[in-house]
Design a protein around this motif. Structure first.
Motif, PDB file in Angstrom:
ATOM      1  N   TYR A 135      83.608  45.344 -32.899  1.00 57.10           N
ATOM      2  CA  TYR A 135      84.911  45.889 -32.572  1.00 57.10           C
ATOM      3  C   TYR A 135      85.929  44.634 -33.296  1.00 57.10           C
ATOM      4  CZ  TYR A 135      89.116  47.994 -31.052  1.00 57.10           C
ATOM      5  OH  TYR A 135      90.411  48.587 -31.041  1.00 57.10           O
ATOM      6  N   PRO A 136      86.851  45.300 -34.090  1.00 60.77           N
ATOM      7  CA  PRO A 136      87.218  46.314 -34.356  1.00 60.77           C
ATOM      8  C   PRO A 136      86.713  46.835 -35.853  1.00 60.77           C
ATOM      9  CG  PRO A 136      88.867  44.811 -35.022  1.00 60.77           C
ATOM     10  CD  PRO A 136      87.954  44.074 -34.447  1.00 60.77           C
TER      11      PRO A 136
ATOM     12  N   PRO B 286      85.843  41.407 -29.509  1.00 58.72           N
ATOM     13  CA  PRO B 286      85.571  39.781 -29.881  1.00 58.72           C
ATOM     14  C   PRO B 286      85.168  39.075 -28.439  1.00 58.72           C
ATOM     15  CG  PRO B 286      87.546  40.518 -31.095  1.00 58.72           C
ATOM     16  CD  PRO B 286      86.707  41.939 -30.046  1.00 58.72           C
ATOM     17  N   GLU B 287      85.601  39.404 -27.490  1.00 57.54           N
ATOM     18  CA  GLU B 287      85.123  38.471 -26.365  1.00 57.54           C
ATOM     19  C   GLU B 287      83.871  38.707 -25.959  1.00 57.54           C
ATOM     20  OE1 GLU B 287      87.766  39.769 -22.975  1.00 57.54           O
ATOM     21  OE2 GLU B 287      86.794  38.414 -21.600  1.00 57.54           O
ATOM     22  N   GLN B 288      83.390  39.945 -26.182  1.00 56.18           N
ATOM     23  CA  GLN B 288      81.908  40.138 -25.860  1.00 56.18           C
ATOM     24  C   GLN B 288      81.300  39.544 -26.887  1.00 56.18           C
ATOM     25  OE1 GLN B 288      82.006  40.967 -22.365  1.00 56.18           O
ATOM     26  NE2 GLN B 288      80.292  42.253 -22.898  1.00 56.18           N
ATOM     27  N   SER B 289      81.773  39.548 -27.914  1.00 55.74           N
ATOM     28  CA  SER B 289      80.936  39.013 -29.160  1.00 55.74           C
ATOM     29  C   SER B 289      80.745  37.434 -28.878  1.00 55.74           C
ATOM     30  CB  SER B 289      81.476  39.269 -30.568  1.00 55.74           C
ATOM     31  OG  SER B 289      80.969  38.952 -31.450  1.00 55.74           O
ATOM     32  N   ARG B 290      81.686  36.867 -28.503  1.00 56.78           N
ATOM     33  CA  ARG B 290      81.678  35.307 -28.081  1.00 56.78           C
ATOM     34  C   ARG B 290      80.727  35.023 -27.075  1.00 56.78           C
ATOM     35  NH1 ARG B 290      86.888  32.685 -27.322  1.00 56.78           N
ATOM     36  NH2 ARG B 290      85.545  30.744 -27.405  1.00 56.78           N
ATOM     37  N   ARG B 291      80.783  35.780 -26.055  1.00 59.51           N
ATOM     38  CA  ARG B 291      79.933  35.698 -24.941  1.00 59.51           C
ATOM     39  C   ARG B 291      78.498  35.816 -25.306  1.00 59.51           C
ATOM     40  NH1 ARG B 291      82.623  39.245 -21.154  1.00 59.51           N
ATOM     41  NH2 ARG B 291      83.779  37.416 -20.455  1.00 59.51           N
ATOM     42  N   GLY B 292      78.243  37.031 -26.160  1.00 62.06           N
ATOM     43  CA  GLY B 292      76.811  37.166 -26.263  1.00 62.06           C
ATOM     44  C   GLY B 292      76.085  36.605 -27.518  1.00 62.06           C
ATOM     45  N   TYR B 293      76.832  35.789 -28.355  1.00 64.28           N
ATOM     46  CA  TYR B 293      76.552  35.359 -29.459  1.00 64.28           C
ATOM     47  C   TYR B 293      75.119  35.206 -29.575  1.00 64.28           C
ATOM     48  CZ  TYR B 293      75.995  32.736 -33.880  1.00 64.28           C
ATOM     49  OH  TYR B 293      75.709  32.163 -35.111  1.00 64.28           O
ATOM     50  N   HIS B 294      74.471  34.009 -28.597  1.00 69.41           N
ATOM     51  CA  HIS B 294      73.117  33.472 -28.728  1.00 69.41           C
ATOM     52  C   HIS B 294      72.188  34.407 -28.111  1.00 69.41           C
ATOM     53  CE1 HIS B 294      74.411  29.566 -30.216  1.00 69.41           C
ATOM     54  NE2 HIS B 294      75.392  29.409 -28.962  1.00 69.41           N
ATOM     55  N   LEU B 295      72.587  35.211 -27.046  1.00 70.81           N
ATOM     56  CA  LEU B 295      71.548  36.360 -26.961  1.00 70.81           C
ATOM     57  C   LEU B 295      71.299  37.316 -27.904  1.00 70.81           C
ATOM     58  CD1 LEU B 295      70.196  37.917 -24.499  1.00 70.81           C
ATOM     59  CD2 LEU B 295      72.475  38.935 -23.811  1.00 70.81           C
ATOM     60  N   ASN B 296      72.376  37.624 -28.454  1.00 67.26           N
ATOM     61  CA  ASN B 296      72.362  38.763 -29.660  1.00 67.26           C
ATOM     62  C   ASN B 296      71.504  38.212 -30.499  1.00 67.26           C
ATOM     63  OD1 ASN B 296      73.606  40.817 -28.475  1.00 67.26           O
ATOM     64  ND2 ASN B 296      75.475  39.983 -28.723  1.00 67.26           N
ATOM     65  N   MET B 297      71.677  36.840 -31.164  1.00 65.95           N
ATOM     66  CA  MET B 297      70.913  36.199 -32.111  1.00 65.95           C
ATOM     67  C   MET B 297      69.504  35.959 -31.753  1.00 65.95           C
ATOM     68  SD  MET B 297      73.218  36.220 -34.710  1.00 65.95           S
ATOM     69  CE  MET B 297      72.619  35.200 -35.951  1.00 65.95           C
ATOM     70  N   CYS B 298      69.134  35.665 -30.552  1.00 65.19           N
ATOM     71  CA  CYS B 298      67.858  35.466 -30.207  1.00 65.19           C
ATOM     72  C   CYS B 298      66.914  36.911 -30.398  1.00 65.19           C
ATOM     73  CB  CYS B 298      68.170  35.231 -28.469  1.00 65.19           C
ATOM     74  SG  CYS B 298      66.086  34.787 -27.980  1.00 65.19           S
ATOM     75  N   CYS B 299      67.858  38.135 -29.852  1.00 64.56           N
ATOM     76  CA  CYS B 299      67.148  39.316 -30.046  1.00 64.56           C
ATOM     77  C   CYS B 299      66.907  39.757 -31.470  1.00 64.56           C
ATOM     78  CB  CYS B 299      67.919  40.558 -29.302  1.00 64.56           C
ATOM     79  SG  CYS B 299      68.067  40.604 -27.462  1.00 64.56           S
ATOM     80  N   ALA B 300      68.024  39.146 -32.403  1.00 62.59           N
ATOM     81  CA  ALA B 300      68.045  39.492 -33.875  1.00 62.59           C
ATOM     82  C   ALA B 300      66.971  38.813 -34.358  1.00 62.59           C
ATOM     83  CB  ALA B 300      69.373  39.115 -34.402  1.00 62.59           C
ATOM     84  N   SER B 301      66.633  37.818 -33.953  1.00 60.31           N
ATOM     85  CA  SER B 301      65.346  37.170 -34.566  1.00 60.31           C
ATOM     86  C   SER B 301      64.019  37.709 -34.528  1.00 60.31           C
ATOM     87  CB  SER B 301      65.342  35.521 -33.899  1.00 60.31           C
ATOM     88  OG  SER B 301      64.749  35.729 -32.461  1.00 60.31           O
ATOM     89  N   LEU B 302      64.181  38.441 -33.464  1.00 55.59           N
ATOM     90  CA  LEU B 302      62.772  39.251 -33.598  1.00 55.59           C
ATOM     91  C   LEU B 302      62.519  40.487 -34.629  1.00 55.59           C
ATOM     92  CD1 LEU B 302      62.790  40.096 -29.716  1.00 55.59           C
ATOM     93  CD2 LEU B 302      61.541  38.343 -30.834  1.00 55.59           C
ATOM     94  N   MET B 303      63.527  40.323 -35.571  1.00 56.95           N
ATOM     95  CA  MET B 303      63.148  41.142 -36.809  1.00 56.95           C
ATOM     96  C   MET B 303      62.273  40.395 -37.842  1.00 56.95           C
ATOM     97  SD  MET B 303      66.953  42.801 -37.594  1.00 56.95           S
ATOM     98  CE  MET B 303      68.001  41.443 -37.652  1.00 56.95           C
ATOM     99  N   ARG B 304      61.740  39.318 -37.462  1.00 56.79           N
ATOM    100  CA  ARG B 304      60.834  38.780 -38.177  1.00 56.79           C
ATOM    101  C   ARG B 304      59.526  38.565 -37.537  1.00 56.79           C
ATOM    102  NH1 ARG B 304      63.599  35.114 -42.270  1.00 56.79           N
ATOM    103  NH2 ARG B 304      61.725  34.173 -42.654  1.00 56.79           N
TER     104      ARG B 304
END
Ligand SMILES: [Fe+3]
Ligand SMILES: [Fe+3]
Lengths: 147, 280, 280, 147
Positions: B155-156, A33-51
């Motif tokens: 996770y999880p 969860p901590e990493q997910s919060r930290r990386g939210y926008h980075l990950n969503m930016c990468c995910a946007s490349l699916m279009r």
């Protein structure tokens, strides 16, 4: 329905004694969860490349495209530089980062070469010989565990 | 009544899909991988399932961080292959079985599994590669498919025990569905692989073999393996193996392993594949 | 450590929100409704919770038939009021508590609740009306809110027992969160009402009273009420009452009822409202 | 965690003996999986009215707007005629249909008047007097139970 598979203990998989939590695994950044919060926008930016339309905009001007997302400066530079280990440390998850890799035409084996610093042809040989050992990093000093 | 006749487990490696799509399946690198599925393709051509309940994980394609279901069951009429960053795989559209899918969702929710019901989603390589491996290149998939997406990216993930019990709930649901259908349950993902970080590229044949043995002969023990052991022993992405437990819980305890294949490597991943048959 | 200090249950009737927003709360029809919350507004102004875990159902606003989570927990930074067909309510943006929300999600999933994690969603009257009832008209809500959306629109919703146990899992999660936070859990919806069909407009004060008594003094019995009884006795939309069980499971068994209000009608619905305090 | 609240029996709520399943409740259409499948496009069409741009298009030409969705002819006519009981029978769910009601500026009490056939002012009085009885329809002949 019987849902009580507890009671008995877990099978012994040979986990080393000093590996007590997911934070103890060397060279591995679990997407907590901590990493997910930290990386939210980075990950969503990468995910946007699916279009395709977004890939096209990214192709036109990578930096301008990333500015559509509130990335931290470090995340933006890591993304533009394709520094996967830095992106992982900044909250990136490999499946999201993989959309950037796909955009670049990179296979996961090529990304692995980047992240491990092992040249591609050598890595291919290592994999053909059975892959890398899970305990390869276990004897590293503490503090070097992540990223 | 519907009945579960068999279970299949298989890795669902993206690079394997790419190799099939590019016609590379007979080259030196790939042919040993596809050899392991020759028996399986013949077997399934004879078995002719009506429906496959296909347990897989979405790899940040249909579901992003905006919304992460733990268990999502596809109840729609059809599901298109997802664009994962370089266009969608050119494989057939996946046709669902809404009636059975809704029945399973209803039954599982009343059995206290907190399913997410999905009518609209694209399906990524986690679902389409197993179809390619088992059915080869096809103009249309020869059966209906109910996608069951499990979160293993954030996770999880659910516990192994939870997955095993969801399998049992699926079994109960299928066995109470009034149509006469031959159903298979497939559990996909794994085996050992790590795609991220300095430890990327790990493979652990010893753990994989242990897991193959346990899932076959002592699934309750397999269901007790903690997340930590998967992540350390099978690599961070090897946690996908929990999905095999859903298949196993859906099969009868005494189901018989009739095919086993294990091979290293396909790209960065160990390939594992099992077929189980329920007693007739 | 974080601690759950109190629980609140309340109806979350859309028409009540409209009455507040239009300044009608002192007219003959509405004032008896708002009278029941005068104590509550004073009480909460003194209690000053840091975080409210607000259990509600989305009424086909954030979630449509495309995707229906059974339990969705809002882990995002903020949530905007939803446009439910005639523009969004002009009430403050809801600020989340991502750290605690993620902690609850993680803890509950490891306790085998199959949560859907949501970072982005709008929140409808089911969430905003209880905030208006408890805090009145405000420029900003005085605390953080963790939305917990429960499916009660698509049959089947989770069982009462499952809801009660999810409450217990939330209690455990909150009590292991390392920050010093005063947390409340609110369960919303109900009481008896039916919005659809020829039987629309039913109210069942007898059942509502039974339910108020059980939720207060014998929650395990309340948790055993089957869906059928809710739908018949409390009307098809009265099934929302299962959400009160999540609140009750999160509170201690010996929590004390300190306020009760019951009134018929608000629009088509019976209004019920309880406040519980945990022992200090 | 103790999750075993079973064993003991459910409290007696006074359910009539002939009400054995959710299909037995008169004048009530539970939104079952079957209904959900039947009404999918009708409900999604109504849900689309949560966006102002769609409401505007619907305002311009209601029939043309509904043709964006593969409704059955009966669903389309019921929607255009605001025949809520017909929509319910054709798979509509009241919360989805409620978006259409909101578009029309109708309250749920007004929709109730339509669905029950009770005039608005009379219904208001009935509600003020404690609402309708849950058993009001229990003695209807079988076959009239739905819709
Ligand atoms: Fe995978
Ligand atoms: Fe409601």
């Amino acid at each position: 329905m019987d849902t009580s598979n507890s009671g008995a203990s877990a099978p012994d998989t040979g986990l080393p004694a000093h590996i007590k939590s997911i934070d103890d695994i060397p060279g591995t950044t679990v997407f907590t969860p901590e990493q997910s919060r930290r990386g939210y926008h980075l990950n969503m930016c990468c995910a946007s490349l699916m279009r395709e339309e977004n890939r096209e905009a990214f192709r036109q001007d990578e930096r301008a495209y990333t500015e559509r997302f509130p990335l931290t400066p470090a995340q933006r530079e890591a993304m533009l530089a394709r520094d996967y280990n830095a992106m992982l440390a900044l909250g990136g998850n490999i499946y999201y980062l993989g959309k950037l890799g796909a955009y670049d035409g990179q296979s996961f084996q090529q990304l692995t070469a980047r992240m491990t610093g092992i040249p591609e042809d050598e890595l291919r040989k290592i994999m053909l010989a059975g892959g890398r050992s899970v305990s390869a990093f276990d004897n590293e000093e503490r503090g070097k565990n992540h990223g | 009544m519907a009945r579960i006749v068999a279970g299949v487990t298989t890795s669902h490696i993206g690079a394997v899909g790419a190799a099939i799509d590019r016609g590379l399946s007979e080259d030196d690198y790939w042919s040993p991988v596809f050899k392991g599925y020759e028996f399986s393709q013949r077997w399934i051509a004879e078995e002719k399932p009506d429906v496959v309940i296909l347990v897989y994980n979405d790899h940040a394609a249909a579901f992003t961080l905006d919304l992460i279901p733990t268990f999502a069951i596809g109840c729609g009429e059809q599901f298109h292959p997802a664009d994962e960053g370089r266009g969608a795989r050119k494989v057939p559209v996946v046709k669902g079985h809404p009636e059975l899918a809704w029945h399973i969702a209803e039954s599982a929710i009343l059995d206290e599994f907190d399913m997410t019901i999905v009518n609209k989603m694209d399906v990524d390589h986690g679902l389409t590669v197993p179809l390619s491996l088992m059915f080869g290149q096809a103009d249309a998939w020869p059966c209906k498919v109910i996608p069951l997406a499990v979160n293993v990216v954030q996770y999880p993930p659910p516990t192994g025990n939870r997955c095993y019990n969801l399998g049992k709930a699926i079994r109960k649901a299928v066995e109470t569905f009034p149509q006469d259908l031959k159903v298979m349950v497939w559990g996909t993902g794994g085996m050992s692989h790590q795609l991220q970080g300095r430890r990327a590229g790990v493979i652990n044949s010893e753990f994989d073999t242990l897991f193959l043995d346990l899932i076959s002969r002592d699934p309750e023990a397999a269901a007790r393996i903690p997340h930590l052991d998967y992540i350390y022993q099978a690599g961070s992405e090897g946690i996908e193996l929990i999905m095999w437990l859903i298949m196993r819980g859906a099969l009868r305890r005494e189901a018989k392993e009739i095919h086993r294949f294990y091979h290293v490597p396909a790209s960065n991943t160990a390939v594992g594949h099992l077929i189980f048959e329920n007693p007739r």
